[in-house]
Design a protein around this motif. Structure first.
Motif, PDB file in Angstrom:
ATOM      1  N   PRO A 158       0.787  -1.235   0.000  1.00  0.00           N
ATOM      2  CA  PRO A 158       0.000   0.000   0.000  1.00  0.00           C
ATOM      3  C   PRO A 158       0.821   1.289   0.000  1.00  0.00           C
ATOM      4  CG  PRO A 158       0.089  -0.901   2.206  1.00  0.00           C
ATOM      5  CD  PRO A 158       0.785  -1.900   1.311  1.00  0.00           C
ATOM      6  N   PHE A 159       2.079   1.231   0.442  1.00  0.00           N
ATOM      7  CA  PHE A 159       2.843   2.455   0.604  1.00  0.00           C
ATOM      8  C   PHE A 159       3.286   2.974  -0.764  1.00  0.00           C
ATOM      9  CE2 PHE A 159       6.616   4.970   1.608  1.00  0.00           C
ATOM     10  CZ  PHE A 159       6.063   5.827   2.550  1.00  0.00           C
ATOM     11  N   PRO A 160       2.963   4.216  -1.118  1.00  0.00           N
ATOM     12  CA  PRO A 160       3.186   4.720  -2.487  1.00  0.00           C
ATOM     13  C   PRO A 160       4.614   4.598  -2.992  1.00  0.00           C
ATOM     14  CG  PRO A 160       1.754   6.210  -1.279  1.00  0.00           C
ATOM     15  CD  PRO A 160       2.240   5.205  -0.280  1.00  0.00           C
ATOM     16  N   ALA A 161       5.603   5.038  -2.205  1.00  0.00           N
ATOM     17  CA  ALA A 161       6.990   4.994  -2.680  1.00  0.00           C
ATOM     18  C   ALA A 161       7.453   3.555  -2.905  1.00  0.00           C
ATOM     19  CB  ALA A 161       7.909   5.697  -1.685  1.00  0.00           C
ATOM     20  N   SER A 162       7.101   2.664  -1.981  1.00  0.00           N
ATOM     21  CA  SER A 162       7.474   1.258  -2.130  1.00  0.00           C
ATOM     22  C   SER A 162       6.770   0.642  -3.334  1.00  0.00           C
ATOM     23  CB  SER A 162       7.125   0.476  -0.856  1.00  0.00           C
ATOM     24  OG  SER A 162       7.833   0.970   0.257  1.00  0.00           O
ATOM     25  N   TYR A 163       5.509   1.005  -3.528  1.00  0.00           N
ATOM     26  CA  TYR A 163       4.749   0.460  -4.652  1.00  0.00           C
ATOM     27  C   TYR A 163       5.364   0.880  -5.980  1.00  0.00           C
ATOM     28  CZ  TYR A 163       0.889  -0.412  -7.866  1.00  0.00           C
ATOM     29  OH  TYR A 163       0.132  -0.838  -8.928  1.00  0.00           O
ATOM     30  N   ARG A 164       5.774   2.134  -6.091  1.00  0.00           N
ATOM     31  CA  ARG A 164       6.402   2.590  -7.333  1.00  0.00           C
ATOM     32  C   ARG A 164       7.693   1.827  -7.601  1.00  0.00           C
ATOM     33  NH1 ARG A 164       4.573   7.648  -5.285  1.00  0.00           N
ATOM     34  NH2 ARG A 164       6.629   8.089  -4.398  1.00  0.00           N
ATOM     35  N   LYS A 165       8.482   1.604  -6.559  1.00  0.00           N
ATOM     36  CA  LYS A 165       9.717   0.842  -6.717  1.00  0.00           C
ATOM     37  C   LYS A 165       9.416  -0.619  -7.046  1.00  0.00           C
ATOM     38  CE  LYS A 165      14.260   0.650  -6.366  1.00  0.00           C
ATOM     39  NZ  LYS A 165      15.147   1.403  -7.289  1.00  0.00           N
ATOM     40  N   LEU A 166       8.350  -1.153  -6.466  1.00  0.00           N
ATOM     41  CA  LEU A 166       7.918  -2.520  -6.767  1.00  0.00           C
ATOM     42  C   LEU A 166       7.593  -2.656  -8.252  1.00  0.00           C
ATOM     43  CD1 LEU A 166       6.777  -5.375  -6.044  1.00  0.00           C
ATOM     44  CD2 LEU A 166       4.644  -4.221  -5.411  1.00  0.00           C
ATOM     45  N   LEU A 167       6.864  -1.683  -8.788  1.00  0.00           N
ATOM     46  CA  LEU A 167       6.529  -1.723 -10.209  1.00  0.00           C
ATOM     47  C   LEU A 167       7.788  -1.675 -11.072  1.00  0.00           C
ATOM     48  CD1 LEU A 167       3.443   0.688 -10.463  1.00  0.00           C
ATOM     49  CD2 LEU A 167       3.447  -1.811 -10.580  1.00  0.00           C
ATOM     50  N   ALA A 168       8.731  -0.812 -10.695  1.00  0.00           N
ATOM     51  CA  ALA A 168       9.972  -0.702 -11.464  1.00  0.00           C
ATOM     52  C   ALA A 168      10.782  -1.987 -11.413  1.00  0.00           C
ATOM     53  CB  ALA A 168      10.801   0.474 -10.945  1.00  0.00           C
ATOM     54  N   ASN A 169      10.867  -2.586 -10.225  1.00  0.00           N
ATOM     55  CA  ASN A 169      11.690  -3.782 -10.059  1.00  0.00           C
ATOM     56  C   ASN A 169      11.109  -5.010 -10.748  1.00  0.00           C
ATOM     57  OD1 ASN A 169      13.545  -2.381  -8.534  1.00  0.00           O
ATOM     58  ND2 ASN A 169      12.768  -3.106  -6.560  1.00  0.00           N
ATOM     59  N   THR A 170       9.794  -5.046 -10.899  1.00  0.00           N
ATOM     60  CA  THR A 170       9.152  -6.237 -11.476  1.00  0.00           C
ATOM     61  C   THR A 170       8.714  -6.012 -12.921  1.00  0.00           C
ATOM     62  OG1 THR A 170       6.985  -5.583 -10.570  1.00  0.00           O
ATOM     63  CG2 THR A 170       8.375  -7.013  -9.206  1.00  0.00           C
ATOM     64  N   ARG A 171       9.077  -4.875 -13.484  1.00  0.00           N
ATOM     65  CA  ARG A 171       8.711  -4.597 -14.878  1.00  0.00           C
ATOM     66  C   ARG A 171       9.300  -5.674 -15.785  1.00  0.00           C
ATOM     67  NH1 ARG A 171      10.315   0.440 -15.095  1.00  0.00           N
ATOM     68  NH2 ARG A 171       8.277   1.198 -14.406  1.00  0.00           N
ATOM     69  N   GLY A 172       8.507  -6.164 -16.689  1.00  0.00           N
ATOM     70  CA  GLY A 172       8.964  -7.221 -17.593  1.00  0.00           C
ATOM     71  C   GLY A 172       8.641  -8.618 -17.108  1.00  0.00           C
ATOM     72  N   HIS A 173       8.163  -8.724 -15.865  1.00  0.00           N
ATOM     73  CA  HIS A 173       7.757 -10.033 -15.339  1.00  0.00           C
ATOM     74  C   HIS A 173       6.233 -10.119 -15.410  1.00  0.00           C
ATOM     75  CE1 HIS A 173      11.705 -11.238 -13.722  1.00  0.00           C
ATOM     76  NE2 HIS A 173      11.871  -9.949 -13.466  1.00  0.00           N
ATOM     77  N   ASP A 174       5.738 -10.730 -16.456  1.00  0.00           N
ATOM     78  CA  ASP A 174       4.284 -10.794 -16.657  1.00  0.00           C
ATOM     79  C   ASP A 174       3.580 -11.619 -15.598  1.00  0.00           C
ATOM     80  OD1 ASP A 174       4.604  -9.255 -18.921  1.00  0.00           O
ATOM     81  OD2 ASP A 174       4.666 -10.984 -20.292  1.00  0.00           O
ATOM     82  N   SER A 175       4.310 -12.472 -14.907  1.00  0.00           N
ATOM     83  CA  SER A 175       3.683 -13.341 -13.908  1.00  0.00           C
ATOM     84  C   SER A 175       3.669 -12.711 -12.514  1.00  0.00           C
ATOM     85  CB  SER A 175       4.387 -14.692 -13.860  1.00  0.00           C
ATOM     86  OG  SER A 175       5.781 -14.521 -13.652  1.00  0.00           O
ATOM     87  N   ILE A 176       4.089 -11.452 -12.401  1.00  0.00           N
ATOM     88  CA  ILE A 176       3.998 -10.722 -11.140  1.00  0.00           C
ATOM     89  C   ILE A 176       2.992  -9.600 -11.304  1.00  0.00           C
ATOM     90  CG2 ILE A 176       5.193  -9.295  -9.439  1.00  0.00           C
ATOM     91  CD1 ILE A 176       7.759 -10.755 -10.064  1.00  0.00           C
ATOM     92  N   MET A 177       1.957  -9.614 -10.474  1.00  0.00           N
ATOM     93  CA  MET A 177       0.936  -8.564 -10.499  1.00  0.00           C
ATOM     94  C   MET A 177       1.003  -7.768  -9.199  1.00  0.00           C
ATOM     95  SD  MET A 177      -2.401 -10.383 -12.243  1.00  0.00           S
ATOM     96  CE  MET A 177      -3.221  -8.785 -12.242  1.00  0.00           C
ATOM     97  N   ALA A 178       1.117  -6.447  -9.309  1.00  0.00           N
ATOM     98  CA  ALA A 178       1.238  -5.591  -8.129  1.00  0.00           C
ATOM     99  C   ALA A 178      -0.078  -4.880  -7.860  1.00  0.00           C
ATOM    100  CB  ALA A 178       2.353  -4.567  -8.340  1.00  0.00           C
ATOM    101  N   HIS A 179      -0.458  -4.833  -6.586  1.00  0.00           N
ATOM    102  CA  HIS A 179      -1.700  -4.187  -6.169  1.00  0.00           C
ATOM    103  C   HIS A 179      -1.376  -3.168  -5.074  1.00  0.00           C
ATOM    104  CE1 HIS A 179      -3.821  -7.587  -8.151  1.00  0.00           C
ATOM    105  NE2 HIS A 179      -2.855  -8.324  -7.612  1.00  0.00           N
ATOM    106  N   GLN A 180      -1.763  -1.928  -5.279  1.00  0.00           N
ATOM    107  CA  GLN A 180      -1.456  -0.878  -4.293  1.00  0.00           C
ATOM    108  C   GLN A 180      -2.560  -0.803  -3.239  1.00  0.00           C
ATOM    109  OE1 GLN A 180      -0.744   3.049  -5.850  1.00  0.00           O
ATOM    110  NE2 GLN A 180       0.063   3.826  -3.915  1.00  0.00           N
ATOM    111  N   ILE A 181      -2.679  -1.849  -2.467  1.00  0.00           N
ATOM    112  CA  ILE A 181      -3.626  -1.899  -1.361  1.00  0.00           C
ATOM    113  C   ILE A 181      -2.988  -2.652  -0.204  1.00  0.00           C
ATOM    114  CG2 ILE A 181      -5.709  -1.804  -2.803  1.00  0.00           C
ATOM    115  CD1 ILE A 181      -5.969  -4.838  -2.446  1.00  0.00           C
ATOM    116  N   GLY A 182      -3.493  -2.381   0.987  1.00  0.00           N
ATOM    117  CA  GLY A 182      -3.118  -3.166   2.145  1.00  0.00           C
ATOM    118  C   GLY A 182      -4.224  -4.165   2.431  1.00  0.00           C
ATOM    119  N   LEU A 183      -3.928  -5.181   3.218  1.00  0.00           N
ATOM    120  CA  LEU A 183      -4.929  -6.165   3.586  1.00  0.00           C
ATOM    121  C   LEU A 183      -5.098  -6.183   5.093  1.00  0.00           C
ATOM    122  CD1 LEU A 183      -4.013  -9.152   1.222  1.00  0.00           C
ATOM    123  CD2 LEU A 183      -5.607  -7.272   0.836  1.00  0.00           C
ATOM    124  N   GLY A 184      -6.331  -6.431   5.528  1.00  0.00           N
ATOM    125  CA  GLY A 184      -6.624  -6.440   6.951  1.00  0.00           C
ATOM    126  C   GLY A 184      -7.897  -7.192   7.239  1.00  0.00           C
ATOM    127  N   ALA A 185      -8.375  -7.058   8.461  1.00  0.00           N
ATOM    128  CA  ALA A 185      -9.554  -7.808   8.896  1.00  0.00           C
ATOM    129  C   ALA A 185     -10.820  -7.342   8.198  1.00  0.00           C
ATOM    130  CB  ALA A 185      -9.707  -7.702  10.409  1.00  0.00           C
TER     131      ALA A 185
END
Length: 224
Positions: free
Chosen positions: A55-82
């Motif tokens: 969910p954290f914006p800066a980490s999510y942007r870096k996550l997208l950059a690091n996994t670019r080109g990997h079609d089998s990795i899907m990133a979601h900018q949300i947190g999970l909870g109860a």
């Protein structure tokens, strides 16, 4: 969320030795940070689909950059909870220790969207999950509670647990174990056992990553 080794295959190696023919097809990485674990998962099992939740914006942007080109990795900018909510999260750039803040925490943070895990599985059309990894710096039990209606479809669940009572940063192991046992899971193995490192270290276990196995994968008949 605590960092994981760039290529973290130890858990899957141990699982595959004990359960012949088990191969992960769907992996959930909750608290994905910048994709350290996801890249390791895909390197070990390129045929798997990995869903990353960060969910954290800066980490999510870096996550997208690091996994670019990997079609089998899907990133979601949300947190999970109860349950669905808007919660405050600490704001420390792309730190692996960003966490959901409690009402008692004086630290200011940013607002993030929290979704219920079971609802997310339904929305994504996932009827089976091979491995659920949760690393949310003390929010792990709430994440598990959100998955409660769908836990039966998950093979293995990894959490981060506090291993001594003085550690108030992570969820106590016993609370996590009780929840997992009540929902049909058994302790499989305890990985990444970390001794206390603060104040130059102390001879006690601070935290660890227990992995639980769904009891439907275990034949305990005749064992006592």
């Amino acid at each position: 969320m605590a960092a994981t080794k760039a290529v973290e295959t130890t858990e899957f190696t141990v699982i595959s030795r004990r359960i012949k023919g088990w191969t992960p097809s769907v992996i959930l990485d909750v608290g994905a940070n910048v994709g350290q674990s996801a890249l390791g998962f895909i390197k070990a099992y390129p045929q798997a689909m990995v869903h990353c939740f960060e969910p954290f914006p800066a980490s999510y942007r870096k996550l997208l950059a690091n996994t670019r080109g990997h079609d089998s990795i899907m990133a979601h900018q949300i947190g999970l909870g109860a349950k669905p909510a808007l919660l405050q999260m600490s704001d420390s750039a792309i730190s692996t220790q960003n966490r959901v803040l409690s009402d008692r925490d004086p630290e200011t943070g940013i607002e993030v969207a929290i979704h219920q895990g079971a609802a997310v599985l339904k929305r994504l059309g996932l009827e089976h999950v091979s491995y659920l990894k949760i690393d949310t710096e003390g929010h792990d039990l709430e994440v598990l509670q959100g998955f409660a209606p769908s836990l039966g479809c998950i093979d293995f669940i990894q959490v981060e647990a506090g291993m001594n009572r003085y550690n108030t940063t992570h969820v106590p192991y016993q609370r996590l174990a009780d929840f997992m046992n009540d929902h049909g899971f058994l302790l499989f193995y305890i990985f990444e056992q970390i001794l206390e490192f603060k104040k130059a270290g102390r001879p006690v276990l601070r935290r660890a990553n227990p992995v639980f196995i769904n009891a439907r994968l275990v034949d305990l008949e005749g064992i006592s």
